[in-house]
Design a protein around this motif. Structure first.
Motif, short mmCIF file in Angstrom:
data_model
loop_
_atom_site.label_atom_id
_atom_site.label_comp_id
_atom_site.label_asym_id
_atom_site.label_seq_id
_atom_site.Cartn_x
_atom_site.Cartn_y
_atom_site.Cartn_z
N SER A 101 0.84 -1.19 0.00
CA SER A 101 0.00 0.00 0.00
C SER A 101 0.88 1.26 0.00
CB SER A 101 -0.92 0.00 1.22
OG SER A 101 -1.85 1.05 1.12
N TYR A 102 0.26 2.38 -0.01
CA TYR A 102 0.99 3.64 0.11
C TYR A 102 0.07 4.64 0.81
CZ TYR A 102 -1.87 4.68 -4.03
OH TYR A 102 -2.92 4.83 -4.88
N ARG A 103 0.64 5.59 1.48
CA ARG A 103 -0.17 6.60 2.17
C ARG A 103 0.65 7.88 2.37
NH1 ARG A 103 -1.20 2.84 7.46
NH2 ARG A 103 -2.86 2.22 6.05
N ASP A 104 -0.09 8.99 2.44
CA ASP A 104 0.59 10.29 2.57
C ASP A 104 1.26 10.41 3.94
OD1 ASP A 104 -0.41 10.87 0.13
OD2 ASP A 104 -2.18 11.93 0.88
N HIS A 105 0.54 9.99 4.95
CA HIS A 105 1.11 10.08 6.31
C HIS A 105 0.71 8.83 7.08
CE1 HIS A 105 -2.98 11.14 7.41
NE2 HIS A 105 -2.94 11.99 6.40
N LEU A 106 1.49 8.53 8.10
CA LEU A 106 1.24 7.29 8.85
C LEU A 106 -0.06 7.38 9.64
CD1 LEU A 106 4.77 6.37 10.26
CD2 LEU A 106 3.62 5.42 8.26
N ASP A 107 -0.67 6.22 9.84
CA ASP A 107 -1.89 6.14 10.65
C ASP A 107 -1.51 6.28 12.13
OD1 ASP A 107 -4.83 5.27 10.38
OD2 ASP A 107 -4.08 4.04 12.04
#
Lengths: 220, 864
Positions: free
Chosen positions: B598-604
């Protein structure tokens, strides 16, 4: 000669007083059928001497020869066999097996030796000590005198070469003590046994053929 | 024969000792024997029913349909004389009786199952098999029907909606043909004809589907050989990177064994504690017995018995006692074993016939005889010091300790320690776990023994009181330090077990139900298609709910790590430091072939970087020559030996790409947020075909079912996992685990109580003269009773106090290690233990010593 002690020495270490010499160059010999009393004050070394002759302990130096065999050179198992076949011991406190009946206590040494004719010999011995009617009683159900009679019978049942008795009447009243002493000497005489008796009781010692006195580890 | 006769006779005379010795040891052994007996029954059941459980001899399974080449290869290797069945399995939302819920769909062909039959309520199973291929009908158990809202006869005609298609309930299974472990299933199952899948619209890109081919061979086929041959063929065909997993009944056996193994393993470890506590008591009892018998042994030696004969005679007594204890433990375990299927309901197959086989009896006898000898060995060696000479001197029978004897005494503990370690390793299933258990146990034991020693040494000070009861009681505790310490350790270990289990369980409950600082979502959604993303976000906006997270998910493979093949048969992948572990073929087989990225702008909020730096926010350029950046989850990195800076080559949709590990992340998986082992730099996966995972929170309890129904209607292919329901399932498993451990812990307490009873009885007997003397001097029953109560009440209170303190320490450590420091103090249970333990101790001691307390003082004169 059945027993010979040559230059027997024994000492013990005590934390407060260091080495204590209990027996110092003890020499004596016994012939077959001879009865000997060893007397002396408390701490004179009587019990130590008895334990050495019984093979329960070993001397620091010297030799103990029973029928020509040196006890000091024997290993543990051999000593056990020696006690089982040649030595009978009578203790002051009887030391009977509490869960065995009088009869079983007497037969025990023979059973250890895996003897063939146990029943006949035990019956015979019970008759000699006059305890046939109490043979199935446990030590706890017997009087002190009866217990000591059982202990004497247990010591003699193996027909030992040497009978050792440590204050055999010390735990009994005077009357019972006398009866036990008579029984002991009668049996020793009848069976032609050699007896070493350790006692403070001079009346009892007088009944022996010889009296030896120990004083600070030396025979005097 | 003389010695055997004497040994038996003496035991008969010392019935009290013999009975308590047997009772103690048998209670200690019971847990162990019960677990073994149950394990054997379970194995026997599995051996006889594995094919019915698997429903075939062998299964080929893959996450994508098997190609005709794959099937031809299988045909060729497996040869003629076999029958086949097909199964497609996946999870989806099913609507029935107005309720939508997650269901496992088993789409079967007319040959399924190859072993066993479909046991249906209204018709013979096989007659329906062909029918359901032709028309949309479903089979399910009554339990599943109930979960779907089909609860009575009138509901039976309720339509069951799967995706875009409506089904009717054809019949109900009396027994589910798939005998998986129901308690660890994500959702209940329904069965439909495989031909009926068409038109449901449930099989789409990214859907999590398992395609399986079942095989039944002729009788003379050697299944393990054929399975190995087929594995080899697929491995060769795909150069060690086959997506097809092949398994037979042995693998099922292992899987089932693993699940029950966790439970029986924990129970087994607790039963070792029970055995140990019983061991302390038996050794203590034997010590008392030996003290009593040493004079008799000296007498026997004085009349010519050899030392070896004496040792054998005593050993024979121990062997008799051990054998009798093992027989009793087998009998007691017969009553305990029936509780196991209840404890493990849903975790093991049903219908297990519980039997006690000869191997269990043999184990019991070996453990009984061995246990009695090993536990008593440190006491037994004292016999070596018996000198008949002491009979003449009137001093103590056992000679003084010298250096050699002291060394022997210390060495005498070694067989016990070795046996303890060995059993722990066997029960725990690995040297590491066994060693951790033994280390923890020894630590606990050392702490309690040390504390006990200090307490009972301190009793000397406490005895300087004017109060007579206190003076005598504390002096007794000080004088009889060993027996006080034995009681203290025995009780404290039992109380420690009882105290630590709820502490850890509470931590676990908190971990599952409300992890610190996190808001658990209500629903977790999977299989949201790319084109459904925006409509879904829009849809949720109009609901009384909050879309907490929506994460893209792309499937792909790992090809190499630092230029080393990831799927090597002989070695696990590892960092470039070259630290690579050797792995077994089974481990290689078990390794996943596909991973989710996956990829994400900022960590959860549920994750944080603990090593390295955050991934670059600049989108990665496909034309770039530098590798893209990767974030790796901690446990994943540990499992595959990955480290910062490692170069990993991936294959995504057939395109090879290279990335570099830039950071390692710690993820709170219990947050139930969409999290991934591998996160890529922005730009790498953006255009790849993907599905989405989502988490929804802020849904009131009343609206949950309604929202679920709405989602299913609007997005029939999306699976909605009810997180609260799942947490409930997890909690029920932890509850069962806790219950099973507590079950054994109570057995330890029972063993501990018998120990206290034995020790108290022995102490009372030892103190008989003192008791009689007090009576002669005018003490009444109450005063003597008060002394006993104070002694054992004090032991009980201090042992419970230190056990609770120790359990705090241990549970805190466990919580810190496993649950990220989540720890809660359970005041109620601690107070309960602190109050109950002294009461139980006092009651037990009073019962044990009552007879002695009631003896007539005249006995003192008789024994004087």
């Amino acid at each position: 000669m059945i027993l010979e002690l040559k230059n027997v020495c024994k000492s013990f270490h005590q934390p407060q007083s260091g080495m204590i010499e209990v027996l110092n160059n003890v020499n004596f010999s016994l012939d077959i059928g001879e009865t000997n009393a060893i007397t002396g004050q408390s701490g004179s070394g009587k019990t130590t001497l008895l334990s050495l002759i019984a093979g329960l302990d070993i001397p620091d130096s010297g030799k103990i020869l029973l029928q020509g065999e040196d006890l000091c050179s024997m290993k543990e198992n051999r000593l056990s066999r020696y006690r089982a076949t040649k030595i009978g011991i009578v203790f002051q406190r009887f030391h009977l097996m509490p869960h065995l009946s009088a009869r079983e206590n007497i037969s025990l040494p023979l059973e250890i030796l895996k003897h063939q004719h146990i029943t006949d010999r035990v019956d015979d011995m019970l008759a000699k000590i006059n305890l046939k009617d109490r043979q199935h009683h446990l030590p706890g159900q017997l009087s002190g005198g009866e217990c000591q009679r059982v202990a004497i019978a247990r010591a003699l049942i193996i027909k030992p070469a040497l009978l050792l008795a440590d204050e055999p009447t010390g735990n009994l009243d005077i009357k019972t003590g006398k009866k036990i002493a008579r029984l002991l000497f009668d049996l020793v005489e009848k069976e032609n046994k050699t007896l070493i008796l350790v006692t403070h009781n001079l009346d009892l010692a007088d009944q022996c053929q010889k009296i030896r006195k120990l004083d600070r580890g030396r025979l005097v | 024969m003389l010695w055997m006769h004497m040994a038996i006779r003496e035991l008969m005379k010392n019935r009290g000792f013999a009975v308590f010795f047997i009772l103690n040891l048998s209670l200690g052994l019971t847990g162990f024997i019960a677990i073994h007996s149950f394990g054997r029954s379970l194995n026997h059941h599995l051996d006889e029913n594995l094919k019915e459980i698997l429903t075939a001899d062998m299964v080929l399974s893959s996450s994508s349909p098997l190609t005709s080449e794959d099937l031809m290869l299988a045909d060729e290797v497996l040869g003629p004389g076999k029958t086949q069945a097909r199964l497609i399995r996946f999870y989806t939302m099913v609507k029935g009786g107005g309720n939508a819920r997650l269901i496992g769909v088993m789409a079967i062909d007319e040959h399924y199952p190859l072993y066993g039959t479909l046991s249906l309520e209204n018709s013979p199973g096989n007659s329906k098999k062909k029918e359901i291929q032709a028309r949309p009908g479903v089979f399910m158990t009554r339990d599943t029907a109930y979960a779907l809202g089909i609860r009575n006869k009138t509901d039976e005609n309720t339509p069951v909606i799967l995706g875009n298609k409506t089904f009717r309930v054809e019949d109900f299974f009396t027994v589910d043909p798939d005998k998986s472990l129901t308690a660890v299933e994500l959702a209940p199952k329904i069965y439909i004809g495989i031909d009926q899948l068409e038109g449901t619209g449930l099989i789409q890109f990214g859907s999590r589907i398992r395609y399986s081919h079942y095989y039944r061979f002729s009788r003379d086929t050697d299944t393990p050989v054929v399975t190995a041959k087929l594995r080899q063929s697929f491995s060769e065909k795909y150069q060690g990177q086959s997506r097809i997993s092949i398994y037979d009944s042995r693998d099922v056996n292992q899987r089932l064994g693993r699940v029950t193994g966790y439970f029986t393993g924990y129970m087994g470890l607790v039963s070792i504690v029970a055995l140990f506590l019983a061991g302390i008591a038996t050794a203590y009892l034997f010590r008392g017995y030996l003290n009593l018998k040493q004079q008799e042994m000296a007498i026997l030696m004085s009349i010519g018995a050899r030392p070896m004969e004496i040792y054998l005679y005593i050993s024979f007594q121990l062997l008799i006692l051990g054998t009798l204890a093992s027989c009793l433990s087998v009998v007691i375990s017969l009553f305990l074993v029936p509780a196991f299927p209840i404890l493990f309901q849903g975790l093991i197959p049903t219908g297990i016939r519980l039997t006690t086989d000869p191997s269990t009896i043999a184990l019991a006898v070996v453990m009984g005889m061995g246990g009695s000898l090993i536990f008593c060995w440190p006491v037994f060696v004292r016999i070596f010091g018996i000198k008949p000479l002491m009979l003449l001197r009137g001093t103590q029978i056992i000679g003084k300790r010298n250096g050699k004897r002291l060394l022997g005494q210390v060495a005498s503990f070694l067989p016990g320690l070795a046996a303890f370690f060995g059993i722990s390793v066997v029960v725990a299933g690995s040297i590491r776990n066994g060693s951790i258990f033994v280390a923890g146990f020894i630590l606990a034991l050392a702490f309690l023994s040390g504390m006990g020693w200090l307490i009972f040494s301190g009793c000397r000070r406490l005895s300087h009181t004017r109060h007579l009861v206190g003076r005598i009681a504390f002096r007794n505790l000080f004088r009889n330090k060993w027996s006080s310490l034995s009681c203290f350790v025995t009780i404290a270990m039992g109380a420690f077990l009882i105290s630590i289990i709820p502490q850890v369980q509470k931590g676990l409950q908190n971990e599952i139900m409300r992890p610190e600082g996190l808001k658990i979502p209500v629903f977790f959604l999977v299989d949201i298609q790319d084109e459904q993303k925006m409509p879904f976000i829009e849809f949720i906006k109009h609901q009384d709910a909050y879309l907490a997270n929506i994460s893209p998910m792309v499937r792909g493979r790992i090809l190499t790590v630092n230029q080393q093949p990831f799927y090597s048969e002989n070695k696990a992948p590892g960092s470039k430091t070259g630290n690579r572990k050797a792995v077994s073929p089974r481990q290689v087989r078990g390794r996943r072939m596909e991973f989710n990225f996956s990829y994400r702008d900022h960590l959860d909020v549920s994750e944080n970087i603990f090593q390295g730096r955050p991934l670059s926010s600049t989108p990665w350029d496909f034309e770039a020559t530098t590798p893209f950046e990767i974030s790796v989850e901690k446990s994943f990195a540990e499992q595959y030996g990955l480290a910062l800076g490692d170069l990993i080559e991936f294959e995504i949709q057939g395109i090879p790409m290279q990335g570099q590990v830039k950071n390692l992340r710690k993820v709170r998986w219990n947050s139930f947020q969409p999290n991934f082992y591998l996160l890529f730099q922005n730009g790498v996966l953006n255009d790849a075909p993907k599905t989405f995972l989502a988490a929804i929170s802020h849904v009131s309890r009343e609206n949950r079912q309604d929202l679920k129904n709405k989602i299913v209607t609007a997005f029939p292919n999306v699976s909605v996992i009810d997180v609260t329901q799942m947490a409930g399932t997890l909690l029920s498993i932890t509850d069962r685990l806790s219950l099973s451990i507590r079950f054994m812990a109570w057995l330890s307490i029972a063993a501990g109580l018998v120990s206290i009873f034995s020790i108290a009885r022995h102490e009372a007997w030892k103190n008989e003269n003192q008791v009689n003397l007090l009576k002669v001097l005018g003490a009444d029953f109450k005063l003597i009773q008060a002394i006993t109560l104070l002694e054992y009440g004090f032991i009980g209170f201090t042992s419970a106090l230190f056990a609770i303190l120790l359990s705090f320490g241990f549970s805190r450590t466990i919580s810190w290690y496993f649950f990220d420091s989540l720890w809660q103090f359970d005041l109620k249970i601690s107070l309960g233990i602190l109050f109950l333990t002294p009461c139980i101790c006092m009651g037990t001691a009073l019962t044990a010593s009552r007879k002695i307390m009631k003896t007539k003082p005249v006995k003192l004169l008789a024994t004087a």
